[in-house]
Design an enzyme around this catalytic site. Structure first.
Site, PDB file in Angstrom:
ATOM      1  N   CYS A   1       5.944  24.783  -9.912  1.00  0.00           N
ATOM      2  CA  CYS A   1       5.463  25.345 -11.182  1.00  0.00           C
ATOM      3  C   CYS A   1       6.542  26.069 -11.973  1.00  0.00           C
ATOM      4  O   CYS A   1       6.281  26.501 -13.099  1.00  0.00           O
ATOM      5  CB  CYS A   1       4.301  26.303 -10.918  1.00  0.00           C
ATOM      6  SG  CYS A   1       2.946  25.507 -10.062  1.00  0.00           S
TER       7      CYS A   1
ATOM      8  N   HIS B   1       2.609  33.662 -13.348  1.00  0.00           N
ATOM      9  CA  HIS B   1       2.164  32.303 -13.035  1.00  0.00           C
ATOM     10  C   HIS B   1       0.761  32.431 -12.434  1.00  0.00           C
ATOM     11  O   HIS B   1       0.525  33.277 -11.564  1.00  0.00           O
ATOM     12  CB  HIS B   1       3.131  31.638 -12.046  1.00  0.00           C
ATOM     13  CG  HIS B   1       2.551  30.408 -11.443  1.00  0.00           C
ATOM     14  ND1 HIS B   1       2.136  29.348 -12.230  1.00  0.00           N
ATOM     15  CD2 HIS B   1       2.255  30.067 -10.160  1.00  0.00           C
ATOM     16  CE1 HIS B   1       1.624  28.420 -11.446  1.00  0.00           C
ATOM     17  NE2 HIS B   1       1.689  28.826 -10.194  1.00  0.00           N
TER      18      HIS B   1
ATOM     19  N   GLU C   1       5.267  18.488 -12.430  1.00  0.00           N
ATOM     20  CA  GLU C   1       5.171  18.030 -11.044  1.00  0.00           C
ATOM     21  C   GLU C   1       4.086  16.952 -10.949  1.00  0.00           C
ATOM     22  O   GLU C   1       3.551  16.681  -9.889  1.00  0.00           O
ATOM     23  CB  GLU C   1       4.945  19.179 -10.067  1.00  0.00           C
ATOM     24  CG  GLU C   1       3.879  20.181 -10.442  1.00  0.00           C
ATOM     25  CD  GLU C   1       3.791  21.341  -9.462  1.00  0.00           C
ATOM     26  OE1 GLU C   1       3.670  21.077  -8.262  1.00  0.00           O
ATOM     27  OE2 GLU C   1       3.819  22.496  -9.913  1.00  0.00           O
TER      28      GLU C   1
HETATM   29  N1  COA Z   1     -18.419  36.814  -4.455  1.00  0.00           N
HETATM   30  C1  COA Z   1     -17.279  37.355  -4.939  1.00  0.00           C
HETATM   31  N2  COA Z   1     -16.077  37.148  -4.373  1.00  0.00           N
HETATM   32  C2  COA Z   1     -16.011  36.373  -3.283  1.00  0.00           C
HETATM   33  C3  COA Z   1     -17.172  35.792  -2.714  1.00  0.00           C
HETATM   34  C4  COA Z   1     -18.409  36.027  -3.345  1.00  0.00           C
HETATM   35  N3  COA Z   1     -19.549  35.496  -2.898  1.00  0.00           N
HETATM   36  N4  COA Z   1     -16.796  35.074  -1.646  1.00  0.00           N
HETATM   37  C5  COA Z   1     -15.449  35.204  -1.522  1.00  0.00           C
HETATM   38  N5  COA Z   1     -14.974  35.981  -2.515  1.00  0.00           N
HETATM   39  C6  COA Z   1     -13.582  36.361  -2.794  1.00  0.00           C
HETATM   40  C7  COA Z   1     -12.791  36.702  -1.550  1.00  0.00           C
HETATM   41  O1  COA Z   1     -13.022  38.047  -1.129  1.00  0.00           O
HETATM   42  C8  COA Z   1     -11.382  36.451  -2.022  1.00  0.00           C
HETATM   43  O2  COA Z   1     -10.939  37.540  -2.804  1.00  0.00           O
HETATM   44  P1  COA Z   1      -9.594  38.361  -2.425  1.00  0.00           P
HETATM   45  O3  COA Z   1      -8.507  37.345  -2.396  1.00  0.00           O
HETATM   46  O4  COA Z   1      -9.451  39.335  -3.524  1.00  0.00           O
HETATM   47  O5  COA Z   1      -9.835  38.927  -1.086  1.00  0.00           O
HETATM   48  C9  COA Z   1     -11.521  35.275  -2.965  1.00  0.00           C
HETATM   49  O6  COA Z   1     -12.895  35.226  -3.337  1.00  0.00           O
HETATM   50  C10 COA Z   1     -11.100  33.938  -2.329  1.00  0.00           C
HETATM   51  O7  COA Z   1     -11.905  33.668  -1.237  1.00  0.00           O
HETATM   52  P2  COA Z   1     -11.285  33.320   0.202  1.00  0.00           P
HETATM   53  O8  COA Z   1     -12.422  32.922   1.082  1.00  0.00           O
HETATM   54  O9  COA Z   1     -10.404  34.416   0.653  1.00  0.00           O
HETATM   55  O10 COA Z   1     -10.288  32.117  -0.030  1.00  0.00           O
HETATM   56  P3  COA Z   1     -10.486  30.535  -0.096  1.00  0.00           P
HETATM   57  O11 COA Z   1     -10.514  29.988   1.281  1.00  0.00           O
HETATM   58  O12 COA Z   1     -11.575  30.149  -1.006  1.00  0.00           O
HETATM   59  O13 COA Z   1      -9.086  30.128  -0.769  1.00  0.00           O
HETATM   60  C11 COA Z   1      -7.262  30.096  -2.285  1.00  0.00           C
HETATM   61  C12 COA Z   1      -8.614  30.737  -1.921  1.00  0.00           C
HETATM   62  C13 COA Z   1      -6.741  30.778  -3.521  1.00  0.00           C
HETATM   63  C14 COA Z   1      -6.279  30.324  -1.124  1.00  0.00           C
HETATM   64  C15 COA Z   1      -7.494  28.581  -2.521  1.00  0.00           C
HETATM   65  O14 COA Z   1      -8.319  28.429  -3.651  1.00  0.00           O
HETATM   66  C16 COA Z   1      -6.222  27.812  -2.751  1.00  0.00           C
HETATM   67  O15 COA Z   1      -5.564  27.384  -1.813  1.00  0.00           O
HETATM   68  N6  COA Z   1      -5.870  27.598  -4.043  1.00  0.00           N
HETATM   69  C17 COA Z   1      -4.656  26.940  -4.430  1.00  0.00           C
HETATM   70  C18 COA Z   1      -3.531  27.951  -4.459  1.00  0.00           C
HETATM   71  C19 COA Z   1      -2.299  27.353  -5.006  1.00  0.00           C
HETATM   72  O16 COA Z   1      -2.329  26.468  -5.809  1.00  0.00           O
HETATM   73  N7  COA Z   1      -1.137  27.868  -4.569  1.00  0.00           N
HETATM   74  C20 COA Z   1       0.115  27.265  -4.950  1.00  0.00           C
HETATM   75  C21 COA Z   1       0.677  27.692  -6.214  1.00  0.00           C
HETATM   76  S1  COA Z   1       1.011  29.382  -6.337  1.00  0.00           S
END
Ligand code: COA
Length: 403
Positions: free
Chosen positions: A104, A226, A72
């Protein structure tokens, strides 16, 4: 199978510090530690060609019937990336070459299509290449999940690593969880929604795999998912266990079934089409003795969305076909970037007005994008190129590159 990861990476501790986010969120919240960064003279083609070189070791290129390139991170709306690779790795003019797209999971569509071609004519050998650069907006939640890399594997009637089972369960739905319009360099993503659609697609695909005569959950030794970030694998496995009637899967059981498949992905980041197969390679390279003859399940997810659940049995002699030390070397020899060099590499833009440019020599891999002239990308083998080590020490704008 062959793998390739760029020779540069950013430690997520550095990113966390600069973005003012606790590193623990990246390390334990997302399950990511480092991310691969592509220099200006690497792209999906050069990475895919490097992975294909390893996959084809000891195999005459002339024996390849078809090459399917899943990506992609396409470089052209018309010409397939597979065509550039066809020349770089010396395939025969009789070898068919094309590119596939569905986020993907197009690599899995290539694998399933390749198995049909091989079933049709068992003397056929099909090369599948999955290669991608995962890029999100700077300082967005997706930034720490970026990465880049490639996997290539050969599909034949005489498999040496994995014999695929016949059952496949799939699920397709038109949704907007992750996409990249033609005019954007970075993906648009509704990350939280994407996780929900992923898990929904996993459940549907599993049910259809079961219905198609797939193996019961208890009979599967390892699971590869994945991995947009590696904690997605743990989330997916806990969710699948529940669907399969194991409400309280012991953390040890979860770790045993999934963990060996996360090791490379934690250090390379998301590689989109290659991600699931990088996880499979990580499992094959790291699983404790006893994997031979065992059953592995694979779940492929492509946003937008499509998923497929399938399985295979590991060949008794699979260890003889792999070189884990080589894969570990690819990671251990990488150069750690400063945040400035990461930005320089990210921001480096190739001209889109037809002007000629020579890219700086940066790659440590076997192929490079040497430049562009008259809108044509020029690729070369680094065996014939004279790599200037200076670029390895200094960033593109003369700033210090390596930590
Ligand atoms: N210490 C430990 N863990 C922590 C933390 C800290 N200080 N702060 C946050 N976290 C954890 C959260 O609890 C969460 O865990 P959980 O999902 O098990 O609840 C995780 O870290 C992610 O944090 P969160 O704030 O919920 O999300 P985010 O706004 O950072 O976004 C994604 C996370 C994955 C949604 C983001 O990185 C994203 O969009 N990634 C791309 C995804 C993608 O490519 N999808 C398409 C293909 S499948």
């Amino acid at each position: 199978m062959g793998m390739y990861a760029p020779g540069y990476y950013l430690d997520l501790k550095t990113l966390a510090e600069v973005r003012g986010i606790p590193f623990e969120k990246f390390r334990s919240g997302l399950g990511q530690q480092e991310m691969a960064v592509t220099p200006p003279d690497e792209d999906a083609v050069t990475m895919g060609a490097a992975a294909a070189l390893e996959a084809l070791e000891g195999i005459p290129p002339a024996s390849i019937d078809t090459i399917m390139f899943a990506t992609e991170s396409g470089i052209d709306q018309s010409k397939a990336a597979a065509l550039y690779l066809h020349r770089l790795i010396g395939l025969s003019p009789t070898c068919k070459a094309f590119e596939l797209k569905q986020a993907c999971c197009s690599s899995t569509m290539a694998l399933l299509m390749a198995t049909s071609l091989v079933k049709d004519s068992p003397d056929r050998r099909v090369l599948v290449v999955a290669s991608d650069v995962a890029r999100y907006d700077t300082a967005s939640p997706g930034e720490p999940t970026q990465g880049a890399g490639a996997i290539a594997f050969l599909v034949s009637a005489d498999p040496r690593l994995l014999v695929l089972d016949t059952a496949v369960g799939s699920h397709t739905e038109d949704v907007m969880d992750f996409w990249r319009p033609n005019y954007r360099e970075t993906a648009c993503v509704d990350g939280k929604y994407s996780i929900r659609v992923y898990l929904h697609t996993l459940g549907k695909s599993w049910k259809r795999y079961e219905k198609a005569g797939g193996y019961p959950f208890e009979d599967i030794n390892y699971f590869c998912y994945h991995l947009p970030f590696t904690n997605m694998g743990s989330k997916a496995h806990a969710s699948l266990a529940k669907i399969a009637g194991h409400d309280h899967l012991a953390p040890r059981a979860l770790r045993r079934a999934v963990l060996p498949g996360l090791i490379y992905n934690r250090r390379i980041g998301n590689t989109y089409t290659a991600s699931l197969y990088l996880s499979l390679l990580s499992l094959l390279d790291h699983a404790p003795p006893g994997l031979a003859g065992g059953r592995v399940a694979l779940f492929s997810y492509g946003s937008g969305s499509m998923g497929a659940f399938f399985s295979g049995r590991v060949m008794p002699s699979y260890r003889r076909q792999l070189d884990p030390r080589r894969h570990k070397r690819i990671l251990s020899r990488r150069i750690q970037l400063t945040i400035e060099a990461y930005h320089d590499m990210r921001d480096y833009a190739l001209p889109c007005d037809g002007s000629t440019i020579k890219t700086p020599r940066c790659t440590t891999g076997p192929f490079r994008l040497a430049g562009i002239a008259e809108h044509k990308r020029i690729y070369e083998s680094t065996a014939t190129a004279n790599v200037t080590p200076d670029v390895l020490r200094h960033g593109l704008s003369g700033r210090v590159c390596a930590v």
